[in-house]
Design an enzyme around this catalytic site. Structure first.
Site, mmCIF file in Angstrom:
data_model
loop_
_atom_site.group_PDB
_atom_site.id
_atom_site.type_symbol
_atom_site.label_atom_id
_atom_site.label_comp_id
_atom_site.label_asym_id
_atom_site.label_seq_id
_atom_site.Cartn_x
_atom_site.Cartn_y
_atom_site.Cartn_z
ATOM 1 N N PHE A 111 0.816 -1.217 0.000
ATOM 2 C CA PHE A 111 0.000 0.000 0.000
ATOM 3 C C PHE A 111 0.850 1.267 0.000
ATOM 4 O O PHE A 111 0.373 2.340 -0.345
ATOM 5 C CB PHE A 111 -0.959 -0.006 1.200
ATOM 6 C CG PHE A 111 -0.395 0.595 2.454
ATOM 7 C CD1 PHE A 111 0.382 -0.156 3.317
ATOM 8 C CD2 PHE A 111 -0.648 1.914 2.779
ATOM 9 C CE1 PHE A 111 0.899 0.396 4.469
ATOM 10 C CE2 PHE A 111 -0.132 2.479 3.930
ATOM 11 C CZ PHE A 111 0.647 1.719 4.772
ATOM 12 N N LYS A 112 2.124 1.160 0.372
ATOM 13 C CA LYS A 112 2.979 2.344 0.428
ATOM 14 C C LYS A 112 3.078 3.041 -0.933
ATOM 15 O O LYS A 112 3.312 4.238 -1.001
ATOM 16 C CB LYS A 112 4.383 1.975 0.910
ATOM 17 C CG LYS A 112 4.431 1.265 2.258
ATOM 18 C CD LYS A 112 4.645 2.240 3.374
ATOM 19 C CE LYS A 112 4.877 1.640 4.753
ATOM 20 N NZ LYS A 112 4.388 0.324 5.083
ATOM 21 N N ASP A 113 2.909 2.262 -2.020
ATOM 22 C CA ASP A 113 2.958 2.871 -3.355
ATOM 23 C C ASP A 113 1.919 3.982 -3.505
ATOM 24 O O ASP A 113 2.164 4.972 -4.180
ATOM 25 C CB ASP A 113 2.676 1.821 -4.437
ATOM 26 C CG ASP A 113 3.846 0.865 -4.649
ATOM 27 O OD1 ASP A 113 5.005 1.306 -4.560
ATOM 28 O OD2 ASP A 113 3.582 -0.325 -4.913
#
Ligand SMILES: *Cc1c(COP(=O)(O)O)cnc(C)c1O
Length: 469
Positions: A111-113
């Site tokens: 999810f960091k993207d």
């Protein structure tokens, strides 16, 4: 929009400066002076809109004067063009009121993207307009680093240095960082834990001379732009499940408290968010805090969900600031206690206010493994260990209201293949675009856990030091 520091002794800044600054000069975190509001009527109009359209509406008040409308749209569109799913963050159902929000369709499978891709575009625009250069220094427990490297690789105005704990990230995570060939990205394997890496980054920012010559910027989850970017998927998913006419709860696999704080921000803006469930693994400092009112460090244990192996949960400070009625001196006292004795105790009132919006539950290693196996048996779906921690927590908490509960699926199963295989007997496959990852050559720089080793490495490799562009 102006931003103020949680410690109350740093200048208020506009959005562009907050993005470049990261940590405030007084050691605090920046937070908007006021929470922008989105009315029920405005929310209704966003139903059925695309991810980009919702992002534009949610983010516009935060960026204020720093970005024109078309400029912000351009950043959003470029940030999400490479995602593997047209919806960016699709929902899937696994029970009557139970949903998974798939946040792993970005280039590095976590999810960091979602936040990092947008932050890179915003930062590049800001630097292009100012004609400057920046050096990004970040600490990662695995996923932030690969997301940052992918998001910033090849950008003209930015060099990236990522510190990760040697031997404590998964092979896929490490290779996603060490196999990138672009000259502006560098990784440093520190002989220590994630918290050691984070402490080194903090020390570099506090080293005024180093900070100024290197023009340091932070992209770890304390950077306000990342929190802001993460609020968007709370809106898109709640809208898809019936908001503003229905309340939606969220369960969030939590480490540094950035992701779940974005859910709290969405609530403060007017989204009908039900309870926010903090899901922790065996590193359960936040779960213990919610139970006892005492935040007390006890050491970090490596787990199969390494991106949550944290006990200094940086963004929790932002929530503390809110529940202390934004009284910076009160917050400073808690932070001093943490520094001196590794603990602080919340007042009844502050704890009550946290419990009003948040619940918590922990998953031990056996429960996490059992959940990976159960999801596979029940639905045919392979979930990663972080998502599994969320699923365990969502099953454990006593739900205060009916209606949908969304568990944030924070990584693709193939990012943690060993844990998934151990639980199910099946080795999850990497998507096509990463299929040759295990064959690509690596560049590894291993350094001792010492500022006097890390600073010279960065000074030697950053282009800021090499004159002009
Ligand atoms: C970073 C990360 C988390 C924790 O998110 P925070 O914002 O640090 O609370 C959970 N799961 C995965 C896969 C992550 O990469």
């Amino acid at each position: 929009m102006r931003y103020i520091s949680t410690r109350g002794r740093a200048p208020a800044l506009d959005f562009a400066d907050v993005v470049l600054t990261g940590l405030a000069s007084d050691g605090g975190l920046y937070i908007p002076e006021v929470w922008p509001q989105i009315s029920g009527e405005a929310l209704g109009k966003l139903q059925g809109c695309s991810y980009s359209e919702v992002a534009r509406a949610v983010l516009a008040p935060f960026v204020g004067e720093s970005f024109g409308e078309a400029e912000l749209s351009g950043c959003i569109d470029r940030a999400y063009a490479d995602f593997g799913h047209r919806l960016v963050a699709p929902l899937t159902q696994y029970g009557p009121d139970d949903w998974l929000l798939e946040l792993w369709h970005g280039p590095t499978l976590a999810f960091k993207d979602v936040a990092m891709r947008l932050l890179a575009q915003l930062m590049d625009r800001i630097l292009a307009k100012r004609g400057g250069r920046a050096t990004i220094v970040g600490a990662t427990s695995g996923d932030t680093g690969s997301a940052a490297i992918d998001a910033f690789r090849g950008l003209a105005a930015v060099d990236v240095f990522i510190l990760y704990p040697h031997g404590r990230v998964s092979e896929v995570q490490r290779r996603q960082m060490t196999t990138v060939a672009d000259a502006n990205v560098h990784t440093i394997a520190v002989e220590g834990t994630f918290d050691d890496c984070q402490a080194l980054v903090k020390a570099m920012f506090a080293d005024v001379a180093f900070n100024e010559t290197m023009r340091l910027s932070a992209v770890n989850s304390i950077n306000w732009a990342r929190i802001m970017a993460q609020t968007v998927y709370y809106f898109t998913s709640a809208l898809a499940l019936g908001a503003p006419d229905r309340q939606v709860g969220f369960t969030v696999p939590t480490g540094n408290f950035g992701d779940i704080f974005a859910g709290y921000v969405a609530k403060r803006m007017g989204l009908p968010v039900g309870e926010l469930v903090i899901a922790t693994n065996v590193n359960d400092i936040l779960d213990r805090t919610l139970r006892s009112g005492r935040y007390a460090m006890s050491g970090v244990v490596p787990s199969i969900s390494p991106s949550m192996d944290i006990e200094i949960s940086s963004n929790f400070e932002r929530l503390l600031f809110e529940v202390l009625d934004r009284q910076a001196p009160d917050l400073q006292r808690l932070m001093d206690g943490l520094k001196q004795s590794g603990a602080f105790t919340l007042s009844e009132r502050a704890l009550g206010r946290i419990r009003h919006d948040f619940a918590s539950a922990r998953s031990d290693e056996a429960e996490t493994r059992a959940m990976i196996a159960e999801m596979h048996k029940m639905t045919g779906r392979l979930v990663d260990p972080h998502t599994a921690v969320g699923l365990v927590a969502a099953g454990k908490v006593q739900r205060r209201q009916s209606g949908p509960m969304v568990v944030l699926a924070t990584a693709h199963a193939a990012k943690f293949p060993d844990a998934v295989q151990a639980a199910t007997g099946i080795r999850p496959e990497l998507p096509q675009r990463l299929a040759d990852l295990l064959d690509r050559p690596e560049r590894i720089n291993c350094l001792p856990n010492e500022l006097k080793a890390v600073e010279p490495f960065i000074a030697q490799h950053a282009r800021v030091n090499q004159g002009g562009r």
